[in-house]
Design an enzyme around this catalytic site. Structure first.
Site, PDB file in Angstrom:
ATOM      1  N   ARG A  75     -51.233 -39.297  51.651  1.00 28.18           N
ATOM      2  CA  ARG A  75     -51.780 -37.991  52.379  1.00 28.18           C
ATOM      3  C   ARG A  75     -52.114 -38.055  53.743  1.00 28.18           C
ATOM      4  O   ARG A  75     -51.632 -37.466  54.883  1.00 28.18           O
ATOM      5  CB  ARG A  75     -53.012 -37.308  51.514  1.00 28.18           C
ATOM      6  CG  ARG A  75     -52.544 -36.645  50.155  1.00 28.18           C
ATOM      7  CD  ARG A  75     -53.570 -36.629  49.262  1.00 28.18           C
ATOM      8  NE  ARG A  75     -53.239 -35.851  48.108  1.00 28.18           N
ATOM      9  CZ  ARG A  75     -52.602 -36.203  47.099  1.00 28.18           C
ATOM     10  NH1 ARG A  75     -51.989 -37.641  47.078  1.00 28.18           N
ATOM     11  NH2 ARG A  75     -52.324 -35.490  45.957  1.00 28.18           N
ATOM     12  N   ASP A 103     -51.689 -40.038  35.413  1.00 28.24           N
ATOM     13  CA  ASP A 103     -51.262 -41.387  35.529  1.00 28.24           C
ATOM     14  C   ASP A 103     -52.201 -42.530  34.848  1.00 28.24           C
ATOM     15  O   ASP A 103     -51.560 -43.415  34.801  1.00 28.24           O
ATOM     16  CB  ASP A 103     -51.543 -41.589  37.140  1.00 28.24           C
ATOM     17  CG  ASP A 103     -50.248 -40.999  38.197  1.00 28.24           C
ATOM     18  OD1 ASP A 103     -49.358 -40.832  37.447  1.00 28.24           O
ATOM     19  OD2 ASP A 103     -50.384 -40.836  39.243  1.00 28.24           O
TER      20      ASP A 103
END
Length: 404
Positions: free
Chosen positions: A28, A292
């Site tokens: 990001r 995840d």
């Protein structure tokens, strides 16, 4: 095929491990750094995904291949869509060409972007002609991958009129959306999230800013599993914050029920096996905000001989592999019993684990790392062990550091 034999661990699991910066935060911030050159980043992830992202952002080539890096594919699609006077072909591996991206592309086209499919409709590779986008409203399903949403949010403040993003239906993977918004806010970007709508104000430039990336909580999960499966074990990992932006930091709470105590000391976290495990307790979790870590939790429960039921896993089918099918295949080779649907996984308790089983990794870094801690119980073989470089290149070195 490369194979790694991981012999049964006979020593006490203990030691210190420094884990690289979060891949999620790094990727990001790398996008934001290109949009805002005054941004300085420290403790950048050394994962393949982040290396590929950095390389793609500085490439002068007209075609960029990001391999298996799904985050890079999604974030770069929006980045190049708003990069004026550029024309790029964005492609990837065979698996990437079969991972859907239509929802994100449709959203960008609705804002005025110029994106074409070069092969199969709805999938990479993409031809992206960057242009100035003036529209400021987009609607998107809330239950899609958070990476689609974050991709739109990251480029939003550079749009002439900012962006209002409206969700349809239930919103999933909220922690990852919050991570993106927190990073934007840290740069002084005005934003708001009201019920089903996020508004981002335009901000063409920012003042000089330094951001230190927190270490990766997904990578920490494998040490939680190691400690849970090894009596009297204690491992210190760094650098972490108790008030983390990462959704996977929920590990600290989840693993309390699996016999692991988490203690925060400044930037170091100590994981200690307490032995406080109730074998009759069903581990029933909704991992919609932290998918995840599903593989790690399933393998931990299998190693402990207890059952678990996980929901909120629908995004696992479009990861590096179909992780639900992969988990079922490999756990059953080891002697376990797993039932899956499109978004759930149920593991039945097992009394034994087959030894010297060869674990297929499916080009998926998390398959290799999630199964490694089973070596506390039996010797296992990991196929294509270097796949870990996608997110954690030094994993095997660090793993052996605390298990030898």
């Amino acid at each position: 095929m490369e194979l790694l034999k991981v012999n049964k661990i006979k020593s006490k699991v203990s030691g210190n491990v420094d884990i690289t910066g979060s891949k999620s935060e790094t990727n990001r911030l790398l996008i934001l750094q290109q949009l805002y050159p005054n941004l300085q980043i420290e403790n950048v992830s050394n994962s393949d995904d982040s290396v590929l992202m950095k390389k793609a952002l500085t490439s002068t080539s007209s075609e960029i291949n990001i391999g298996h890096a799904g985050t890079a594919m999604r974030f770069l699609t929006s980045y190049f869509a708003v990069k004026e006077n550029s024309e790029i072909v964005l492609t990837g591996s065979h698996r990437m060409k079969n991972r859907p991206i239509k929802i994100l592309v449709d959203a960008l086209i609705s804002l005025g972007a110029d994106i074409q499919y070069l092969e199969k409709e709805g999938f990479p590779p993409l031809k992206i002609t960057g242009k100035k986008l003036t529209k400021d409203f987009v609607e998107i399903d809330g239950n899609v991958s958070s990476q689609y949403i974050s991709s739109l949010l990251l480029m939003a403040p550079t749009l002439q009129n900012g962006l209002q993003l409206k969700f349809k239906g239930e919103i999933t993977s909220v922690p990852y959306i919050k991570m993106t918004l927190s990073l934007l806010a840290s740069l002084g970007i005005e934003l708001s999230w009201d019920d089903d709508s996020i508004s981002i104000k335009p901000k063409p430039i920012i003042e000089h800013k330094k951001v230190v990336v927190e270490s990766d909580w997904s990578s920490a999960s494998y040490y939680y599993s190691l400690v849970a499966l090894s009596p009297n074990s204690e491992v210190k990992i760094s650098s972490y914050k108790q008030n983390s932006l990462q959704g996977d930091s929920v590990l600290a709470t989840i693993y309390e029920n699996l016999g692991v105590e988490t203690t925060f000391n400044e930037h170091t976290v100590t994981l200690k096996n307490t032995g406080n495990l109730n074998p009759s307790k069903l581990i029933d979790l909704n991992l919609i905000g932290a998918p995840d870590i599903a593989q790690t939790i399933v393998v931990t429960c299998f190693g402990l001989g207890i059952s678990c039921f996980l929901t909120g896993l629908h995004t696992l089918k479009i990861k590096e592999t179909d992780r639900l099918v992969a988990l079922k295949n490999e756990i059953e080779k080891l002697g376990g019993e797993v039932e899956i649907t499109n978004e759930t996984l149920a593991l039945k308790p097992s009394t034994q684990i087959n030894e010297n089983v060869s674990i297929a990794t499916y080009d998926d870094h998390r398959m290799a790392m999630a199964f490694a801690p089973l070596a506390t119980k039996v010797s296992i073989v990991i196929e294509e062990p270097n796949v870990v470089s996608k997110s954690y290149p030094t994993f095997w070195e660090d793993f052996h550091k605390v298990t030898l």
